[in-house]
Design an enzyme around this catalytic site. Structure first.
Site, PDB file in Angstrom:
ATOM      1  N   GLU A  96       0.925  -1.236  -0.051  1.00 22.25           N
ATOM      2  CA  GLU A  96      -0.012   0.170  -0.014  1.00 22.25           C
ATOM      3  C   GLU A  96       0.940   1.355  -0.062  1.00 22.25           C
ATOM      4  O   GLU A  96       0.475   2.144  -0.782  1.00 22.25           O
ATOM      5  CB  GLU A  96      -1.019  -0.059   1.341  1.00 22.25           C
ATOM      6  CG  GLU A  96      -1.945   1.266   1.282  1.00 22.25           C
ATOM      7  CD  GLU A  96      -1.307   2.482   1.969  1.00 22.25           C
ATOM      8  OE1 GLU A  96      -2.270   3.395   1.900  1.00 22.25           O
ATOM      9  OE2 GLU A  96      -0.252   2.342   2.450  1.00 22.25           O
TER      10      GLU A  96
ATOM     11  N   ASP B  97      -9.390   1.243  20.864  1.00 24.72           N
ATOM     12  CA  ASP B  97     -10.569   0.230  21.588  1.00 24.72           C
ATOM     13  C   ASP B  97     -11.763   0.649  20.862  1.00 24.72           C
ATOM     14  O   ASP B  97     -12.580  -0.181  20.387  1.00 24.72           O
ATOM     15  CB  ASP B  97     -10.601   0.384  22.831  1.00 24.72           C
ATOM     16  CG  ASP B  97     -11.554  -0.398  23.658  1.00 24.72           C
ATOM     17  OD1 ASP B  97     -11.975  -1.322  22.962  1.00 24.72           O
ATOM     18  OD2 ASP B  97     -12.030   0.163  25.047  1.00 24.72           O
TER      19      ASP B  97
END
Length: 441
Positions: free
Chosen positions: A174, A305
């Protein structure tokens, strides 16, 4: 995240002007109709932060044992791919490794399919697994790779039975210009591309001074992520810094609906952004972007998270919502040549035997062969002459062909009559033709 995508030298002003032609036409959206809503899908599990960080620790160890990086063509990249593949194989996924060559070195993509789901409606999530050569790439893009991996493992733990077929991907090279994801997409037959209901991209989702950015591409995917963050009372902004600079662009360029998340790279966090998100204004979202300090210390746990849970939320919401059975299709398969930098041409589909108006989610499937799709302006023209813009021209859109399904709110139009696909090439040098197109009610 890669720094840039090569752009073609074109008459940009002419393209911009052409893109404005017919701008009063109602816009269409590429991809699926709006989601049936969270109530129609299963609730996603919480993704354990500790599990995601354990993957990052492994990626850091791999980089440390292999010259400090996980870059394309280096031993650290292949070791990273082997680590992810082993986890998926043990969890019951069907994995495949796709090889390509870039800059004189062999690159690898990893694809993982979860059994079940409608094979004609593929929902894919992906992230690039390579780093730059200057560091371990733990935020860019271990963070996205680890979150996608742990979401896939959560699918296995739950033994999820999705309505759509779930596929996950980890892309190579990428950082050299989206090489791996372009290779994957370019080697998909057009019939396989048409089966994608969406591609979700996750590149840099744990920046140490984070923002909460959502891609503004497919409306249904964008809404899914925004709804998740609204439930956390966390404001979001539209992603602009890396737009087109990550692997979603490879999918978007062939008409596949895309969306994703991002926490920021080298741009500076404003005072207003620090006020609503916390962190430090006047400082980059990621001061270690493309640097040797992008290690396991370069992660904001709260952002990682939240975004890991958002990945799972999107997979569960979009992957388990009720699927819509196919409707009646009306198709024209006659070739129509599109003149280079010339006048618009049309192809007609005649709809008969229906009552009332067209649906609010009329599907226009387009297959146009062209050597530079950015030259093309495409409209759907209703029987009364109303035009619905499907695609504008763009000097940045360098891929071949337009193979896409667009969703049009045509509920104000009488269903029966002669519907036309109108196509115009507005820049010189490239040619093509309408191969086929269809309307699905």
């Amino acid at each position: 995240m890669t720094l840039s995508i090569p752009r073609r030298t074109v008459a940009v002003a002419a393209l911009a002007l052409a893109g404005l032609l017919g701008s009063a036409a109602p816009a269409a959206t590429a991809g699926p109709a709006a989601s049936a809503g969270p109530a129609a899908a299963l609730a996603a599990p919480d993704i354990p932060l500790a599990n995601v960080k354990a993957h990052l620790t492994q990626l850091q160890s791999i980089a440390s044992a292999n010259g400090g990086n996980r870059a394309h063509g280096r031993a650290g990249y292949k070791a990273s791919l082997d680590y992810v593949k082993a986890k998926l194989d043990a969890a019951g996924f069907t994995t495949s490794v796709q090889q390509f060559t870039s800059s004189g070195a062999t690159g690898y993509n990893l694809i993982a399919d979860w059994p079940g789901g409608d094979p004609n409606q593929v929902l894919m999530a992906g992230a690039h697994l390579d780093s730059v050569s200057s560091g371990a790439g733990i935020n860019d893009n271990g963070s996205g790779s680890a979150a996608v991996l742990e979401t896939a493992l959560a699918v296995s733990r739950a033994q999820l039975n999705p309505t759509k077929h779930l596929r996950f991907g980890w892309w190579g090279a990428e950082e050299l210009g989206l090489v791996g994801s372009k290779y994957y997409v370019n080697n998909l037959p057009s019939a396989e591309r048409s089966k994608f209901s969406g591609y979700l991209n996750f590149d840099m989702i744990g920046s140490p001074n984070p923002g909460y950015f959502v891609y503004d591409d497919d409306p249904a995917i964008e809404k899914t992520f925004k709804d998740f963050y609204a439930g956390l009372n966390v404001p979001t902004e539209i992603e602009t810094e890396g737009d087109g600079r990550s692997d979603h662009a490879s999918f978007k360029n062939v008409g596949i609906p895309v969306g994703g998340l991002f926490t920021g790279a080298s741009r500076t966090k404003s005072a207003a952004q620090a006020q609503k998100w916390g962190g430090t204004s006047g400082q980059a979202f990621d001061r270690c972007y493309h640097s040797s300090c992008d290690n396991t210390s370069n992660i904001n746990d709260t952002a990682l998270d939240r975004n890991s849970d958002a990945v799972a939320h999107a997979i569960w919401t979009l992957g388990t919502e009720p699927t819509v059975p196919p409707g009646d299709a009306y198709e024209n398969t006659a070739d129509v040549s599109v003149p280079d930098n010339g006048t618009a041409v049309t192809s007609t589909v005649t709809v008969t035997g229906r009552t009332g108006n067209a649906p609010a989610a009329l599907k226009a499937g387009v297959d146009i062969k062209h050597t530079w799709r950015g030259d093309l302006v495409i409209d759907l023209v209703a029987p009364d002459g109303s035009a619905y813009r499907l695609k504008n021209s763009s000097g940045n859109d360098s891929a071949d062909n337009v193979v896409a399904t667009y969703t049009v709110d045509a509920s104000s139009e009488t269903a029966n009559g002669a519907w036309k696909l109108r196509v115009q090439d507005v820049a010189a040098q490239d040619t093509g033709y309408i191969d086929s197109w269809k309307l699905t009610f």
